[in-house]
Design a protein around this motif. Structure first.
Motif, PDB file in Angstrom:
ATOM      1  N   SER A  88       0.148  -2.994  -2.108  1.00 53.58           N
ATOM      2  CA  SER A  88      -0.064  -2.608  -0.753  1.00 53.58           C
ATOM      3  C   SER A  88      -0.793  -1.466  -0.792  1.00 53.58           C
ATOM      4  O   SER A  88      -0.471  -0.447  -1.718  1.00 53.58           O
ATOM      5  CB  SER A  88       1.037  -2.477   0.112  1.00 53.58           C
ATOM      6  OG  SER A  88       0.855  -1.918   1.537  1.00 53.58           O
TER       7      SER A  88
ATOM      8  N   LYS B 172      -1.375   0.245   2.177  1.00 54.85           N
ATOM      9  CA  LYS B 172      -1.027   0.998   3.456  1.00 54.85           C
ATOM     10  C   LYS B 172      -0.411   2.344   3.037  1.00 54.85           C
ATOM     11  O   LYS B 172       0.545   2.140   2.412  1.00 54.85           O
ATOM     12  CB  LYS B 172      -0.536  -0.174   4.273  1.00 54.85           C
ATOM     13  CG  LYS B 172      -1.390  -1.160   4.783  1.00 54.85           C
ATOM     14  CD  LYS B 172      -0.509  -2.033   5.700  1.00 54.85           C
ATOM     15  CE  LYS B 172      -1.327  -3.181   5.969  1.00 54.85           C
ATOM     16  NZ  LYS B 172      -2.429  -2.895   6.980  1.00 54.85           N
TER      17      LYS B 172
ATOM     18  N   HIS C 118       5.230  -2.553  -2.296  1.00 54.51           N
ATOM     19  CA  HIS C 118       4.819  -1.546  -1.196  1.00 54.51           C
ATOM     20  C   HIS C 118       5.586  -0.352  -1.604  1.00 54.51           C
ATOM     21  O   HIS C 118       6.601  -0.166  -2.262  1.00 54.51           O
ATOM     22  CB  HIS C 118       5.721  -1.856   0.210  1.00 54.51           C
ATOM     23  CG  HIS C 118       5.027  -3.139   0.864  1.00 54.51           C
ATOM     24  ND1 HIS C 118       3.951  -3.099   1.817  1.00 54.51           N
ATOM     25  CD2 HIS C 118       5.195  -4.377   0.553  1.00 54.51           C
ATOM     26  CE1 HIS C 118       3.854  -4.491   2.156  1.00 54.51           C
ATOM     27  NE2 HIS C 118       4.618  -5.235   1.297  1.00 54.51           N
TER      28      HIS C 118
ATOM     29  N   GLN D   4       7.636   2.878  -0.083  1.00 48.78           N
ATOM     30  CA  GLN D   4       8.474   3.026   0.995  1.00 48.78           C
ATOM     31  C   GLN D   4       9.097   4.370   0.863  1.00 48.78           C
ATOM     32  O   GLN D   4       9.268   4.913  -0.162  1.00 48.78           O
ATOM     33  CB  GLN D   4       9.701   2.034   0.984  1.00 48.78           C
ATOM     34  CG  GLN D   4      10.449   2.143   2.407  1.00 48.78           C
ATOM     35  CD  GLN D   4      11.485   1.124   2.406  1.00 48.78           C
ATOM     36  OE1 GLN D   4      11.968   0.742   1.514  1.00 48.78           O
ATOM     37  NE2 GLN D   4      12.134   0.664   3.515  1.00 48.78           N
TER      38      GLN D   4
ATOM     39  N   LYS E  14       5.316  -1.746   5.927  1.00 52.15           N
ATOM     40  CA  LYS E  14       4.168  -2.435   6.944  1.00 52.15           C
ATOM     41  C   LYS E  14       4.063  -3.735   6.028  1.00 52.15           C
ATOM     42  O   LYS E  14       3.009  -3.801   5.365  1.00 52.15           O
ATOM     43  CB  LYS E  14       2.759  -1.651   7.049  1.00 52.15           C
ATOM     44  CG  LYS E  14       3.318  -0.433   7.748  1.00 52.15           C
ATOM     45  CD  LYS E  14       1.964   0.696   7.723  1.00 52.15           C
ATOM     46  CE  LYS E  14       2.121   1.825   8.302  1.00 52.15           C
ATOM     47  NZ  LYS E  14       0.657   2.596   8.309  1.00 52.15           N
ATOM     48  N   LYS E  15       4.797  -4.926   6.717  1.00 53.30           N
ATOM     49  CA  LYS E  15       4.802  -6.122   5.845  1.00 53.30           C
ATOM     50  C   LYS E  15       3.532  -7.047   6.113  1.00 53.30           C
ATOM     51  O   LYS E  15       3.037  -6.729   7.320  1.00 53.30           O
ATOM     52  CB  LYS E  15       5.935  -6.955   6.397  1.00 53.30           C
ATOM     53  CG  LYS E  15       7.332  -6.334   6.120  1.00 53.30           C
ATOM     54  CD  LYS E  15       8.602  -6.932   6.469  1.00 53.30           C
ATOM     55  CE  LYS E  15       9.835  -6.574   6.270  1.00 53.30           C
ATOM     56  NZ  LYS E  15      11.108  -7.070   6.717  1.00 53.30           N
TER      57      LYS E  15
ATOM     58  N   ASP F  18      -6.494  -3.219   2.320  1.00 54.03           N
ATOM     59  CA  ASP F  18      -4.961  -3.369   2.843  1.00 54.03           C
ATOM     60  C   ASP F  18      -4.229  -3.691   1.439  1.00 54.03           C
ATOM     61  O   ASP F  18      -3.227  -3.286   1.471  1.00 54.03           O
ATOM     62  CB  ASP F  18      -4.686  -4.584   3.748  1.00 54.03           C
ATOM     63  CG  ASP F  18      -5.591  -4.342   4.971  1.00 54.03           C
ATOM     64  OD1 ASP F  18      -5.132  -3.284   5.492  1.00 54.03           O
ATOM     65  OD2 ASP F  18      -6.373  -5.268   5.240  1.00 54.03           O
TER      66      ASP F  18
END
Length: 707
Positions: free
Chosen positions: A456, A458, A483, A485, A506-507, A520
């Motif tokens: 990811s 994001k 991701h 986190q 943000k899945k 993304d």
């Protein structure tokens, strides 16, 4: 904590000044009465001005305002009762005079309030007990450091026990005999080496040895040298070396505050009991306290300036997929394919080396190809090993294709042993006795629909508008996507953190509508599988508030967001946040260096903790595990998904980075690290007051170190 110390110091100075103001004229020298009276009045005004100054500086801390108020009330009580307290007390009549009991109760009530303030500070420091943790770490190692840590622990415990005793006396003040309190007060100011002043001096001698050429380096220096030489990672303690030294400094400073408060209140009690005036003694106590705290601050600051601030996780006692690590899957994986199925004509005219880039075109006559899932993506870099082999297929639920392969020529790939699904004999064959249809050993870059190799892009940012900062980071895999986190906490004055929770990621599904490749998320491929290894820190006066992945060329790139803040108030200037990265590429004069993985086996098989072997400004490429060690069935490095945050998650961070932990013959782990905030510049080592202190001429105020 600073405000608490200021309050106690102001009270000590006020008690001295006001007692002189209230002393009956017959106790003063006749020829200096007007001057002494004027000096006392001036000191009273100075005291009131200092109260106003301290009130302005500490208005955000309610308990500190209470300490200032109580200090003023105690001083007023001494003024109002001075004529009675100044008289000799008849200890033989067996009756306490009312004013003595009243003064005693008032002082004890003031002790109770100050004790509560100290206890609140103590609760904050109790999150990490640096000395006891180091003792656990050093158990069995012997040598000078362990002996000094044991001595320090003993001394701190004895001062803490005396402080608890004082709190018990405060709670039981109406039931206690006067002699009990008087004996305790005498012990708190006694010249006996085992009394409170002696304990504090012994604590200080460990931090600032009086004869350095005989006693050697101070405790901070010994700890620093040990943890950075013998334990350079310190990751199993979940503290950076810098934070460990800083927590030790805070623990020692708290002990000094406890001791100083007990000694000053003891002088007050003894004065109430008619044992003397003790103005000069209280001043000397204050002077020595200032000398010790300033010297301790100087020693701590010197050690902190050299202590490393990075923190990351070691290997856990047991590797558990999904809990301590995860894997990128089906990026480059060992794959057996016959050349007849790698060309559209179904011929065997070439050899295995010809197929550097190919794909599956079918399954010839239901040979071995019918007993394994076909590679639905690209087939890369084929080679010939031997014509015939035995293959142990992996479980259908596994990301592996094979457990091991054994060729007839004796070469083995992977760890040969039992085979749960039974081995399969795979033989190459001849076509018309002229063409050999060989089974090749290749790499399969499988179709993205069956692979888990997305990252990811994001950003993960703290809620800076509500004054929250990052307190921890980790990599997590949700579905097929990795991701970043963060955990966040609320920043308060002087770097204090109220721990919070992990912020939900943000899945997303890479294949859902509106989600874009390169915006993304990033997909690892044979050509775009590099990840940059950078260790990023914020400028001075900034804290960590965000992390994200981006793309620079074909490299997955790491960035941090840095936000300035006011250390005194803890307020973030969130509108001045900035993203920081190391944008070095192959086109620069000094491009990044590549971290090579030599014969990389599965990292979870390692029997020793893998150290960080990467450096800032490097990169590493995801690749397959070693053919001989693992039949190239895994993608390495693995991803370390352990949370990276300090003990209890309550430390201020200034930076973060992506590193590789590994060794030769091991694929290692991609892991995150953080940098704890540099507190050294906030520890002010002031010059101690003059050794020859004159209470009648001194006009300075001893300010404690900022911590």
């Amino acid at each position: 904590m600073l405000c608490l110390i200021i309050s106690i110091l102001i009270y000590g100075r006020a008690a001295s000044s006001l007692s002189q103001l209230a002393t009956p004229r017959r106790h003063r020298r006749a020829n200096s009465a007007p001057a002494s009276s004027a000096m006392a009045v001036r000191r009273l005004r100075t005291f009131l001005a200092l109260i106003a100054l301290a009130h302005t500086s500490c208005a955000l801390i309610d308990e500190v305002i209470d300490v200032l108020k109580i200090g003023k009330e105690v001083a007023e009580d001494i003024i109002n009762s001075w004529d009675v307290v100044g008289k000799r007390f008849n200890a033989t009549d067996g009756v306490d005079l009312p004013f003595v009991r009243r003064g005693e109760r008032q002082i004890l009530s003031r002790i109770a309030v100050v004790s509560r303030s100290i206890e609140k500070l103590e609760m904050r420091l109790r999150r990490t007990n640096a000395v006891s943790m180091l003792l656990t770490k050093k158990a069995g190692n012997g040598a000078r450091l362990e002996l000094r840590l044991h001595e320090m622990t003993d001394l701190l415990n004895r001062v803490a026990a005396a402080n608890r005793q004082m709190r018990e006396y405060v709670n039981l003040q109406r039931e206690l005999e006067r002699s009990t309190l008087e004996n305790f007060a005498e012990w708190c100011v006694s010249h006996d080496p085992g009394a409170l002043p002696g304990l504090l001096e012994r604590v200080h001698s460990l931090v600032d040895p009086p004869n350095k050429h005989l006693l050697g380096r101070n405790l901070f220096r010994l700890v620093l040298e040990d943890i950075q030489d013998q334990h350079p990672d310190l990751c199993d303690l979940q503290l950076s070396p810098h934070q460990l030294i800083y927590d030790m400094y805070n623990t020692i400073s708290l002990t000094e505050i406890k001791g100083y408060a007990m000694m000053q209140f003891s002088w007050m009690l003894l004065r109430v009991y008619g044992r003397g005036n003790f103005t000069q003694e209280a001043s000397l106590t204050r002077q020595r306290y200032g000398q010790r705290t300033n010297q301790t601050a100087a020693a701590a600051r010197a050690a902190l300036s050299q202590a490393k601030r990075d923190l990351y996780r070691c290997d856990p006692p047991q590797h558990i997929e999904g809990e301590t690590y995860d894997q990128v899957t089906r990026l480059l994986q060992g794959y057996i394919e016959n050349e007849v199925d790698m060309n559209a004509d179904g011929t065997c005219r070439e050899n295995c080396a010809f197929y550097t880039l190919a794909q599956n075109h079918g399954c010839f006559k239901d040979q071995f190809c019918s007993k394994q899932p076909a590679c639905k993506g690209r087939i890369i870099d084929c080679q010939f090993v031997d014509s015939d082999m035995w293959v142990c297929p992996a479980s259908a639920k596994s990301n592996r294709r094979y457990e091991w392969i054994e060729y007839e020529n004796g070469r083995t790939l992977g760890r040969v042993g039992s085979c749960m699904r039974g081995t399969t004999k795979v033989d190459s064959w001849w076509r018309m006795l002229l063409l050999h249809c060989s089974y090749c050993l290749c790499l399969c870059e499988d179709d993205v629909n069956t692979a888990e190799r997305f990252f990811s892009m994001k950003e993960a940012v703290a809620d800076v508008k509500n004054n929250k900062v990052i307190t921890g980071v980790r990599l997590v895999k949700h579905g097929k996507v990795f991701h970043l986190q963060i955990s966040e906490g609320t920043l308060s004055e002087r770097g204090s953190i109220t721990p919070g929770t992990w912020v939900p990621i943000k899945k997303f599904d890479p294949f859902e509508s509106g989600i874009k490749e390169g915006v993304d998320y990033h997909t690892l491929t044979y050509e775009r599988r590099a990840i940059d290894l950078d260790e990023l820190d914020s400028p001075a006066g900034h804290v960590l508030t965000g992390v994200r992945f981006s793309m620079i060329g074909s490299h997955l790139h790491f960035e941090i967001r840095s936000t300035p803040f006011n250390y005194a108030t803890g307020r973030l200037a969130y509108d001045k946040s900035q993203w920081i990265s190391n944008d070095n590429t192959d086109g620069t004069d000094t491009p990044r260096s590549r971290l090579e993985l030599h014969y990389p086996d599965i990292p979870s098989r390692s029997h020793v903790s893998l150290p960080v072997d990467s450096k800032h400004d490097q990169y590493v490429e995801f690749t397959h595990s070693d053919f001989d060690a693992d039949a190239a069935q895994s993608t390495v490095p693995f991803i370390d998904v352990q949370p990276v945050q300090t003990l209890k998650g309550g430390a201020l961070l200034s930076g973060a980075g992506v590193v590789h932990r590994g060794a030769d013959g091991n694929g290692g782990f991609i892991a995150l690290k953080v940098f704890t905030y540099d507190f050294s510049r906030h520890i002010q080592a002031e010059t101690p007051v003059n050794e020859y202190y004159d209470v009648d001429t001194d006009t300075t105020e001893l300010m404690p170190p900022l911590n």
